[in-house]
Design a protein around this motif. Structure first.
Motif, short mmCIF file in Angstrom:
data_model
loop_
_atom_site.label_atom_id
_atom_site.label_comp_id
_atom_site.label_asym_id
_atom_site.label_seq_id
_atom_site.Cartn_x
_atom_site.Cartn_y
_atom_site.Cartn_z
N SER A 148 82.64 40.77 81.64
CA SER A 148 82.56 41.37 79.96
C SER A 148 83.97 41.23 79.24
O SER A 148 83.82 41.16 78.01
CB SER A 148 82.39 42.97 80.04
N ARG A 149 85.01 41.00 79.79
CA ARG A 149 86.49 40.88 79.26
C ARG A 149 86.60 41.93 78.04
O ARG A 149 87.25 41.90 77.01
CB ARG A 149 86.48 39.57 78.44
N TYR A 150 85.85 43.34 78.46
CA TYR A 150 86.33 44.21 77.51
C TYR A 150 87.86 44.57 77.77
O TYR A 150 88.33 44.63 78.82
CB TYR A 150 85.55 45.49 77.99
N GLY A 151 88.44 44.73 76.28
CA GLY A 151 89.77 44.88 76.48
C GLY A 151 90.71 43.92 76.97
O GLY A 151 92.00 44.20 77.23
N MET A 152 90.23 42.95 77.30
CA MET A 152 91.11 42.02 78.01
C MET A 152 92.18 41.18 77.11
O MET A 152 91.78 40.91 76.10
CB MET A 152 90.39 40.69 78.77
#
Lengths: 446, 228
Positions: A148-152
């Motif tokens: 998802s790469r959320y907040g990456m």
């Protein structure tokens, strides 16, 4: 959760179907009423071959034990010695598995960091990014690089002590996540760049690579961004473990994280949790074999998770080839999840202490798998962190006790030769002899 | 001061380390990379407002996770150019392979040629301007940001889109689940004009169509099962 038959007089006419048991009947009725599959948290509940089916061969004549409480049995583990300039050193081979802020409250994440740090081991972020509280309270923090790469972001990458590229999860190999809207607070939504209150899907595959050759380049990119300082872990769900481990190692992983089917999750389909993947115990020998054939066993470290509960599980996983284990569900229980003090509230939710698995609802009475501010406040991160630290100490002491009994001065000296199996299935999966015999199923005769 | 780095001689690790090193960057704010030869991971992880010109083709993940820098690739680029970019600007003079600008949170990605499949996949705030065409499944699960396509779009545009806004001048082979055409209101014409200007592309905003999420899949509904 009362069992009606327990309160009724014995009636031989009440014969439960082995095929259509009450749990099966209930699920059919529930599906017929709602038209949707059951989504829940926690891990597999069905009984599968597990570490309980293995026993240690303590020393007697042919082996020489170490003196309990007097002779040293070391526990320190160094992770990421293959390429990283700064490997992760943990004082015990028990770490905390990745669990997201979003699935868990900020208080729970902080408590995990506090507990792990108190005894010198690592904790891990999850889908949703790194919170300042988590980084602040974690002496060793592994940053998950998820589909998802959320907040990456590269700033957090550089703050991490290790990076874990997540390819799969034991509870749902091949599946993504679904954090339902009721848990998407303003803060969670902000960290994930999505509107508040909507269901948030976590993808099942990374968006910018499609296979092991791409993964090798991706790992190289992460190393370049972090100037080769920190180890790169690769996490896989236990399925085609032998091949997956070989490919991940070939792609450049410093550490393999292997999550078996008993591993927990925040929310996914019950049918997925119970019917996809292989048991943790069965996966470890496959991973160990792959590493040994590549000449990299103990050089590329193996962290195993999925249903680890006590020091015996820790020691058995290590004896089968793991360098360390990670705990998720057990860590939450140590924090206070499913505690009887909230029995009445679990009952109001249609569950009971010890059975509560509706993490997706965000109504966790213990303040752990929730984003409700009032519920979250119930969890004192300091006290919960202490409980986790105590539990981690017990796991370590128990594993040491068993290792000493086998004559080992380091937990890593445990080996398959120290184990036997109680039944044929476990013997075949763990690749150790059936107790009282020299027979390892699939590996020839006596 | 302009500094030239010959990848064939001085290597990739040395380049990236230099581009991350504050001491090195004090005296060298402009960089030219020669003999790129399609190498992977060129100029990734930059965290400073410098400029980097790559004279030739680049491989995977060029300018990945860029912050503040201005990176220009004078050639084609491989998979995942400017992936997870946070800010700054990345310009591709040629064509880009798949997953250009994947998961990027900010900044501006300009592709003067064509982009392959999954351009802007899971975009989280980046602006992407493509002078040519884009391939299938572009902006899949796009969460935030804006994408401008001066040419045509392949199949499944904007599938499972969240809040990203898409502007396409040419034809769209097909729209993905929950992606619909929307009205171009005055604020959108203005926004598009600014994006085109920032990319240095001369096109009439009125000739574009806006696409966005119908927001029908924002909550799981069993009746939508065939759309998932």
């Amino acid at each position: 959760m009362t069992d009606e038959t327990q309160t009724q007089p014995y009636n031989p006419a009440l014969r439960e179907s082995a095929t259509f048991g009450r749990d099966v009947i209930h699920e059919i009725q529930r599906a017929a009423e709602t038209g949707i599959y059951d989504i829940r948290g926690w891990g597999a509940k069905r009984k599968v071959p597990h570490f309980d089916d293995l026993l240690f061969l303590g020393a007697s004549m042919s082996r020489y034990p170490l003196e309990g409480y007097r002779e040293k049995c070391e526990t320190e583990v160094v992770l990421g010695t293959r390429h990283a300039k700064k490997p992760v050193v943990i004082s015990t081979p028990v770490t905390i598995a990745g669990m997201s802020f979003g699935a868990l409250s900020a208080q729970a994440k902080e408590a995990l960091g506090r507990g792990a740090s108190e005894i010198g081991t690592s904790t891990t972020t999850g889908d949703g990014g790194m919170t300042p509280e988590e980084r602040g309270q974690s002496s060793r923090l592994v940053y998950q690089y998820l589909p998802s790469r959320y907040g990456m972001n590269p700033d957090d990458l550089r703050k991490a002590d290790a990076i874990e590229v997540v390819l799969g999860q034991g509870a749902k190999p091949g599946g993504g996540g679904m954090l339902l809207g009721q848990k998407i607070s303003e803060r969670v939504a902000g960290m994930r760049t999505l509107p508040q209150g909507i269901d948030q899907r976590s993808a099942c595959r990374h968006p910018d690579w499609t296979g092991p050759d791409d993964l090798a380049i991706k790992i190289a990119e992460l190393r370049e961004i972090t100037d080769w300082q920190v180890p790169i872990y690769v996490k896989i769900g236990a399925t085609r473990t032998y091949y997956d481990v070989k490919l991940a190692v070939k792609a450049g992983a410093d550490v393999i994280v292997l999550d078996g089917m008993q591993g927990g999750t925040a929310a996914t389909q019950d049918v997925f949790i119970e019917h996809v993947g292989i048991p943790t115990m069965a996966a470890i020998p496959q991973a160990t074999q792959a590493l040994q054939e590549m000449g990299l066993h103990r050089e590329v470290q193996l962290i195993v998770s999925g249903g680890i509960r006590n020091g015996a599980d820790v020691a058995k996983a290590i004896a089968l080839g793991a360098d360390a284990v990670a705990i998720g569900t057990a860590a939450l229980i140590a924090l206070g999840d499913n505690h009887p003090r909230y029995a009445d509230e679990y009952q109001k939710l249609g569950s009971a202490a010890g059975f509560y698995d509706d993490f997706q609802d965000g109504k966790c009475p213990a303040g752990i798998s929730t984003q409700d501010p009032e519920l979250s406040q119930r969890l004192d991160p300091i006290a919960a962190g202490k409980r986790l630290a105590n539990y981690l100490r017990v796991l370590t002491l128990e594993a040491q006790t068993l290792a000493r009994a086998c004559g080992k001065s380091h937990l890593h000296h445990l080996e398959p030769e120290d184990l036997v199996a109680l039944n044929v299935e476990a013997a075949a999966m763990a690749r150790v002899p059936l107790a009282g015999t020299n027979w390892v199923p699939g590996q020839g005769g006596y | 001061m302009m500094k030239t780095h010959d990848l064939a001689v001085d290597g990739l690790r040395e380049l990236n380390q230099a581009l991350h090193d504050a001491d090195t960057l004090k005296d060298a704010r402009e960089w030219r990379v020669v003999n790129s030869d399609g190498a992977h991971n060129i100029a990734c992880g930059i965290n400073d407002a410098i400029s980097v010109d790559i004279d030739g083709h680049a491989g995977y993940y060029c300018a990945g996770m860029n912050q503040k820098a201005s990176v220009t690739i004078h050639g084609n680029t491989g998979v995942g150019v400017a992936e997870n970019m946070m800010s700054g600007c990345v310009r591709v003079k040629g064509d880009a392979s798949q997953s250009a600008g994947a998961t990027a949170h900010g900044g501006l990605l300009i592709i003067e040629g064509n982009a392959s499949a999954r351009c802007g996949i899971s975009m989280k705030g980046v602006d992407i301007v493509v002078k040519g065409n884009i391939g299938a499944m572009s902006a899949f699960m796009g969460q935030a940001g804006r994408m401008v396509v001066c040419g045509d779009a392949g199949e499944g545009l904007g599938d499972s889109l969240y809040e990203a806004r898409l502007y396409v001048k040419g034809t769209v082979a097909s729209l993905g689940a929950d992606c619909i055409a929307k009205d171009m209101r005055a604020e959108h014409l203005e926004e598009l004009a600014e994006l085109l200007a920032s990319a240095g592309i001369d096109e009439d905003p009125a000739s574009f169509t806006r696409y966005g999420s119908a927001r029908q899949l924002y909550h799981f509904k069993v009746d939508n099962a065939s759309a998932y």
